[in-house]
Design a protein around this motif. Sequence first.
Motif, short mmCIF file in Angstrom:
data_model
loop_
_atom_site.label_atom_id
_atom_site.label_comp_id
_atom_site.label_asym_id
_atom_site.label_seq_id
_atom_site.Cartn_x
_atom_site.Cartn_y
_atom_site.Cartn_z
N PRO A 129 0.44 -1.24 -0.05
CA PRO A 129 -0.13 0.15 -0.26
C PRO A 129 0.40 1.19 -0.24
O PRO A 129 0.55 2.24 -0.72
N TRP A 130 2.21 1.54 1.29
CA TRP A 130 2.85 2.61 1.33
C TRP A 130 3.13 2.80 -0.45
O TRP A 130 3.46 3.86 -0.99
N ALA A 131 4.28 1.54 -1.09
CA ALA A 131 4.71 1.82 -2.50
C ALA A 131 3.18 2.21 -3.44
O ALA A 131 3.51 3.29 -4.13
N ALA A 132 2.06 1.53 -3.46
CA ALA A 132 1.54 2.14 -4.54
C ALA A 132 0.92 3.91 -4.59
O ALA A 132 0.45 4.58 -5.26
N HIS A 133 0.74 4.08 -3.15
CA HIS A 133 1.07 5.66 -2.55
C HIS A 133 1.78 6.51 -3.18
O HIS A 133 1.36 7.67 -4.13
N GLU A 134 2.76 6.06 -2.79
CA GLU A 134 3.72 6.93 -3.77
C GLU A 134 4.13 7.34 -5.16
O GLU A 134 4.37 8.24 -5.38
N LEU A 135 3.60 6.59 -5.57
CA LEU A 135 3.28 6.30 -7.41
C LEU A 135 2.36 7.07 -7.33
O LEU A 135 2.38 7.25 -8.96
N SER A 136 1.52 7.12 -6.98
CA SER A 136 0.66 7.72 -7.66
C SER A 136 0.91 9.56 -8.23
O SER A 136 0.38 9.88 -8.44
N PHE A 137 1.67 9.89 -7.22
CA PHE A 137 2.89 10.38 -7.58
C PHE A 137 3.57 10.47 -8.52
O PHE A 137 4.56 12.58 -8.90
N GLY A 138 3.76 9.34 -9.44
CA GLY A 138 4.64 9.81 -10.30
C GLY A 138 6.12 8.83 -10.07
O GLY A 138 6.15 8.76 -8.98
N ASP A 139 6.34 8.40 -10.86
CA ASP A 139 7.42 7.54 -10.71
C ASP A 139 8.57 8.06 -10.47
O ASP A 139 10.07 7.62 -9.04
N ALA A 140 8.70 8.80 -10.71
CA ALA A 140 10.26 10.28 -10.07
C ALA A 140 10.00 10.48 -8.70
O ALA A 140 11.74 10.54 -8.27
N ALA A 141 8.68 10.89 -8.11
CA ALA A 141 8.70 11.25 -7.10
C ALA A 141 9.39 10.32 -5.99
O ALA A 141 9.10 9.78 -4.86
N TYR A 142 8.08 8.38 -6.63
CA TYR A 142 9.06 7.54 -5.68
C TYR A 142 10.08 7.55 -5.56
O TYR A 142 10.26 7.01 -4.49
N TRP A 143 11.07 7.37 -6.56
CA TRP A 143 12.17 6.78 -6.61
C TRP A 143 13.19 8.80 -5.81
O TRP A 143 14.15 8.09 -4.77
N ALA A 144 12.27 8.99 -5.58
CA ALA A 144 12.92 9.95 -4.40
C ALA A 144 13.18 9.71 -3.16
O ALA A 144 14.06 10.14 -2.50
N GLN A 145 12.21 8.92 -2.77
CA GLN A 145 12.26 8.48 -1.87
C GLN A 145 13.27 8.03 -1.07
O GLN A 145 13.57 8.03 -0.25
N HIS A 146 13.27 6.89 -2.44
CA HIS A 146 13.90 5.81 -2.02
C HIS A 146 15.82 6.30 -1.95
O HIS A 146 16.99 5.82 -0.84
N ASP A 147 15.75 7.28 -2.76
CA ASP A 147 17.49 8.05 -2.71
C ASP A 147 17.57 9.01 -1.80
O ASP A 147 18.90 8.91 -1.61
N ALA A 148 16.48 9.59 -1.26
CA ALA A 148 16.75 9.53 0.38
C ALA A 148 17.42 9.63 1.31
O ALA A 148 18.25 9.67 2.65
N GLY A 149 17.08 7.93 1.23
CA GLY A 149 17.38 6.81 2.43
C GLY A 149 17.22 7.51 3.78
O GLY A 149 18.38 6.98 4.69
N ASP A 150 15.90 8.07 3.87
CA ASP A 150 15.71 8.28 5.59
C ASP A 150 14.44 7.30 5.56
O ASP A 150 14.35 7.86 6.77
N ASP A 151 14.11 6.26 4.97
CA ASP A 151 12.93 5.99 5.27
C ASP A 151 12.97 4.34 4.31
O ASP A 151 13.37 3.56 4.12
#
Length: 213
Positions: A129-151
């Motif tokens: 569910p978290w991945a589905a929610h973040e992907l709703s804002f777009g692929d770039a925003a989703y992988w930006a969460q990955h690159d931040a590395g804080d969650d």
Amino acid sequence: MPLIPEEPQIHEQAQGPRATPASGRTAPTPRPVPGPRPAAPPRPGRPGPARPAPPAQRVSRDTAATKPGPSGPAAPAAAPAAPPAPQIQLIPASPEGALDAAEEAVDLLLDSGRTPGDVLVITTGEPHPWAAHELSFGDAAYWAQHDAGDDVFYADAAVADRAASRAVVVVALSGGPEAAAVTALSVAHSRAGALLIVCGDPQRINSVLGAGV
């Protein structure tokens, strides 16, 4: 007056050398014959005469034979040791309960002192569910969460190969084809630094891991 006969005069040039000194006079001390003069010391600031180089030391044949020669090429450095394989922990769960088991595992990791950025969760079947929610804002925003590395980051098995390595990887075998399970476990094993937790059917997990994952 009676005449005194004159004494015969002796001219100076007729006088010879005296054998003995006259009375009351000492003969002059003969001077030593001067020998060769020693070389004068060099003046300050001016180099003296060059001294001959000492003769080269001779070495016996036996000594020359035992003298070490030039060393050969250095041995190649040893290749760096491969990083240790992560520890694997299995949590039995059905495909329907694999996501809940993975969430409980994440909570225990955070309670034990792991930071959220240490954890990567890979799922099969339906996205988390978290991945589905973040992907709703777009692929770039989703992988930006990955690159931040804080969650904690959740990724589907189909895109998990884009995720970077983390200390702990949790896999939830929550459905999907067998190929998805193989992909998830293969990626998880290569991304886990210290611990790999797999939630799913133990028989299915062992069959995939036994295939060389």
